[in-house]
Write an enzyme that holds these catalytic residues in place. Structure first.
Site, PDB file in Angstrom:
ATOM      1  N   THR A   7       4.833  -0.086   8.367  1.00  0.00           N
ATOM      2  CA  THR A   7       3.853   0.948   8.026  1.00  0.00           C
ATOM      3  C   THR A   7       2.481   0.470   8.520  1.00  0.00           C
ATOM      4  O   THR A   7       2.207  -0.735   8.552  1.00  0.00           O
ATOM      5  CB  THR A   7       3.801   1.225   6.510  1.00  0.00           C
ATOM      6  OG1 THR A   7       3.303   0.054   5.839  1.00  0.00           O
ATOM      7  CG2 THR A   7       5.168   1.607   5.958  1.00  0.00           C
ATOM      8  N   GLY A  11      -2.573   0.128  12.926  1.00  0.00           N
ATOM      9  CA  GLY A  11      -3.723  -0.673  12.505  1.00  0.00           C
ATOM     10  C   GLY A  11      -3.731  -2.019  13.227  1.00  0.00           C
ATOM     11  O   GLY A  11      -2.808  -2.346  13.976  1.00  0.00           O
ATOM     12  N   ILE A  13      -3.659  -5.256  11.976  1.00  0.00           N
ATOM     13  CA  ILE A  13      -2.648  -6.231  11.536  1.00  0.00           C
ATOM     14  C   ILE A  13      -1.252  -5.681  11.841  1.00  0.00           C
ATOM     15  O   ILE A  13      -0.390  -6.373  12.397  1.00  0.00           O
ATOM     16  CB  ILE A  13      -2.810  -6.579  10.038  1.00  0.00           C
ATOM     17  CG1 ILE A  13      -4.142  -7.335   9.829  1.00  0.00           C
ATOM     18  CG2 ILE A  13      -1.628  -7.428   9.536  1.00  0.00           C
ATOM     19  CD1 ILE A  13      -4.490  -7.678   8.395  1.00  0.00           C
ATOM     20  N   GLY A  14      -1.028  -4.393  11.544  1.00  0.00           N
ATOM     21  CA  GLY A  14       0.284  -3.780  11.779  1.00  0.00           C
ATOM     22  C   GLY A  14       0.699  -3.830  13.243  1.00  0.00           C
ATOM     23  O   GLY A  14       1.860  -4.129  13.559  1.00  0.00           O
ATOM     24  N   TYR A 149      -9.486  -2.099  -5.578  1.00  0.00           N
ATOM     25  CA  TYR A 149      -8.679  -2.589  -4.446  1.00  0.00           C
ATOM     26  C   TYR A 149      -8.002  -3.906  -4.849  1.00  0.00           C
ATOM     27  O   TYR A 149      -6.803  -4.105  -4.613  1.00  0.00           O
ATOM     28  CB  TYR A 149      -9.585  -2.785  -3.227  1.00  0.00           C
ATOM     29  CG  TYR A 149      -8.916  -3.426  -2.025  1.00  0.00           C
ATOM     30  CD1 TYR A 149      -8.074  -2.687  -1.196  1.00  0.00           C
ATOM     31  CD2 TYR A 149      -9.142  -4.774  -1.711  1.00  0.00           C
ATOM     32  CE1 TYR A 149      -7.460  -3.271  -0.081  1.00  0.00           C
ATOM     33  CE2 TYR A 149      -8.539  -5.357  -0.603  1.00  0.00           C
ATOM     34  CZ  TYR A 149      -7.702  -4.610   0.212  1.00  0.00           C
ATOM     35  OH  TYR A 149      -7.103  -5.192   1.300  1.00  0.00           O
TER      36      TYR A 149
HETATM   37  N1  LIG Z   1      -8.581  -6.891   7.401  1.00  0.00           N
HETATM   38  C1  LIG Z   1      -8.622  -7.695   6.349  1.00  0.00           C
HETATM   39  O1  LIG Z   1      -9.532  -8.517   6.191  1.00  0.00           O
HETATM   40  C2  LIG Z   1      -7.519  -7.643   5.326  1.00  0.00           C
HETATM   41  C3  LIG Z   1      -7.497  -8.659   4.358  1.00  0.00           C
HETATM   42  C4  LIG Z   1      -6.501  -8.637   3.393  1.00  0.00           C
HETATM   43  C5  LIG Z   1      -5.558  -7.623   3.406  1.00  0.00           C
HETATM   44  N2  LIG Z   1      -5.615  -6.638   4.347  1.00  0.00           N
HETATM   45  C6  LIG Z   1      -4.585  -5.583   4.283  1.00  0.00           C
HETATM   46  O2  LIG Z   1      -3.926  -5.493   5.527  1.00  0.00           O
HETATM   47  C7  LIG Z   1      -3.408  -4.164   5.709  1.00  0.00           C
HETATM   48  C8  LIG Z   1      -3.793  -3.679   7.103  1.00  0.00           C
HETATM   49  O3  LIG Z   1      -5.205  -3.626   7.225  1.00  0.00           O
HETATM   50  P1  LIG Z   1      -5.975  -3.763   8.639  1.00  0.00           P
HETATM   51  O4  LIG Z   1      -7.042  -4.767   8.441  1.00  0.00           O
HETATM   52  O5  LIG Z   1      -5.001  -3.919   9.748  1.00  0.00           O
HETATM   53  O6  LIG Z   1      -6.696  -2.338   8.703  1.00  0.00           O
HETATM   54  P2  LIG Z   1      -6.767  -1.213   9.846  1.00  0.00           P
HETATM   55  O7  LIG Z   1      -6.812  -1.821  11.199  1.00  0.00           O
HETATM   56  O8  LIG Z   1      -7.894  -0.340   9.409  1.00  0.00           O
HETATM   57  O9  LIG Z   1      -5.373  -0.427   9.683  1.00  0.00           O
HETATM   58  C9  LIG Z   1      -5.155   0.440   8.595  1.00  0.00           C
HETATM   59  C10 LIG Z   1      -3.802   1.115   8.771  1.00  0.00           C
HETATM   60  O10 LIG Z   1      -3.558   1.933   7.617  1.00  0.00           O
HETATM   61  C11 LIG Z   1      -3.167   3.225   8.045  1.00  0.00           C
HETATM   62  N3  LIG Z   1      -3.569   4.255   7.087  1.00  0.00           N
HETATM   63  C12 LIG Z   1      -4.825   4.585   6.697  1.00  0.00           C
HETATM   64  N4  LIG Z   1      -4.783   5.647   5.860  1.00  0.00           N
HETATM   65  C13 LIG Z   1      -3.471   5.983   5.727  1.00  0.00           C
HETATM   66  C14 LIG Z   1      -2.768   6.993   5.013  1.00  0.00           C
HETATM   67  N5  LIG Z   1      -3.391   7.918   4.259  1.00  0.00           N
HETATM   68  N6  LIG Z   1      -1.409   7.032   5.110  1.00  0.00           N
HETATM   69  C15 LIG Z   1      -0.745   6.132   5.863  1.00  0.00           C
HETATM   70  N7  LIG Z   1      -1.345   5.153   6.574  1.00  0.00           N
HETATM   71  C16 LIG Z   1      -2.697   5.086   6.499  1.00  0.00           C
HETATM   72  C17 LIG Z   1      -3.886   3.435   9.375  1.00  0.00           C
HETATM   73  O11 LIG Z   1      -3.217   4.469  10.113  1.00  0.00           O
HETATM   74  P3  LIG Z   1      -3.954   5.394  11.248  1.00  0.00           P
HETATM   75  O12 LIG Z   1      -4.922   4.484  11.971  1.00  0.00           O
HETATM   76  O13 LIG Z   1      -2.832   5.881  12.105  1.00  0.00           O
HETATM   77  O14 LIG Z   1      -4.644   6.502  10.520  1.00  0.00           O
HETATM   78  C18 LIG Z   1      -3.734   2.054   9.990  1.00  0.00           C
HETATM   79  O15 LIG Z   1      -2.475   1.936  10.604  1.00  0.00           O
HETATM   80  C19 LIG Z   1      -3.991  -3.320   4.556  1.00  0.00           C
HETATM   81  O16 LIG Z   1      -3.043  -3.187   3.529  1.00  0.00           O
HETATM   82  C20 LIG Z   1      -5.142  -4.185   4.047  1.00  0.00           C
HETATM   83  O17 LIG Z   1      -5.398  -3.943   2.688  1.00  0.00           O
HETATM   84  C21 LIG Z   1      -6.577  -6.626   5.317  1.00  0.00           C
END
Ligand SMILES: NC(=O)c1ccc[n+]([C@@H]2O[C@H](COP(=O)([O-])OP(=O)(O)OC[C@H]3O[C@@H](n4cnc5c(N)ncnc54)[C@H](OP(=O)(O)O)[C@@H]3O)[C@@H](O)[C@H]2O)c1
Length: 241
Positions: A7, A11, A13-14, A149
């Site tokens: 999922t 993004g 990380i994904g 969060y």
């Molecule tokens: N970055 C950090 O520092 C960090 C630290 C700890 C944990 N995390 C966790 O890591 C995970 C990924 O974060 P990231 O940093 O890679 O952020 P990101 O690049 O902003 O990616 C966010 C992802 O979530 C999806 N998303 C957003 N709204 C959504 C919705 N309503 N339904 C389904 N998907 C949705 C986006 O899809 P679309 O782009 O297709 O809309 C995108 O694939 C998150 O769970 C975050 O809490 C991040």
């Protein structure tokens, strides 16, 4: 053929998780919410590099209960799920609207649990299923200005610990990878001053890179990781530990 659902594969990380798993021979269901172009471009690249594997895009808004039916219609066999979607919300708890709480709760906790429920029977069929949540150090240690969060990220960890016990005898492992501050789209709003202050607090002295998180997801999905379950793997450069 081993096949995983990621999922939030659109993004930062994904998409890094997708690259690591594709390199490792996985076929993939690549979920996105709005960024179809990014998923299409990842799929084009993967089809060229890994012609023997299969790659499918799946779209769903993971704030809505009907996401489960949408995913069920699009996903057939499944060996692993990596939950890597999500948003955060900055501000004081006093100012957080109830609707925002519902949104964060559904996206990070309720919908992933419903997805897990919906696919449990498929995942346990080969006796080496894998479920991984990308949680957060905030879910372990908590943070002001991101209290709700932190709460939902902590709930993911509680779920991992409990559910891992329920499905262990079927060979399904359930773990969390808990990143610190990773340089992704989610953190683009930080000012220069906020970044300087943040880096002062991180023992390694820099933010993480997505591939430093996805590396560990790849390890957890390996067959040889079958004896690790119910764990939280913190990858934070020593921050908040
Ligand atoms: N970055 C950090 O520092 C960090 C630290 C700890 C944990 N995390 C966790 O890591 C995970 C990924 O974060 P990231 O940093 O890679 O952020 P990101 O690049 O902003 O990616 C966010 C992802 O979530 C999806 N998303 C957003 N709204 C959504 C919705 N309503 N339904 C389904 N998907 C949705 C986006 O899809 P679309 O782009 O297709 O809309 C995108 O694939 C998150 O769970 C975050 O809490 C991040």
């Amino acid at each position: 053929m081993k096949i995983a659902l990621i999922t939030g594969a659109s993004g930062d990380i994904g998409s890094s998780v997708a690259k690591k798993l594709a390199e490792d021979g996985w076929s993939l269901y690549l979920h996105y919410h709005s960024n179809k172009e990014k998923i299409n471009s990842i799929i084009r690249e993967f089809i060229e590099k890994y012609p023997k594997q299969e790659f499918f895009s799946v779209q769903a808004n993971l704030e809505q209960d009907d996401a489960i039916d949408r995913l069920k219609e699009q996903i057939f066999s499944l060996n692993a799920i990596v939950f890597s979607h999500g948003i955060t919300e900055y501000g004081l708890l006093n100012e957080l609207a109830s609707e925002k709480m519902d949104q964060l709760w559904k996206m990070h906790v309720k919908i992933p649990i419903l997805i897990t429920q919906a696919f449990q029977n498929k995942i346990h069929q080969d006796n080496q299923g894998r479920i991984v949540f990308i949680s957060s150090v905030y879910g372990e240690m908590g943070s002001s200005n991101e209290v709700f969060y932190s709460t939902v990220k902590g709930a993911q960890i509680a779920f991992v610990r409990a559910y891992s016990k329920e499905v262990a005898s079927w060979g399904i492992t359930v773990n969390a990878v808990s990143p610190g501050a990773v340089n992704t789209h989610m953190n683009q709003h930080y000012t220069e001053m906020e970044i300087t202050n943040l880096l002062d607090d991180i023992p390694i002295g820099r933010m993480g890179r997505p591939e430093e998180i996805s590396f560990w997801v790849k390890q957890i999905l390996k067959k040889e990781s079958s004896y690790m379950t119910g764990q939280v793997l913190t990858v934070s450069g020593g921050w908040l530990k």
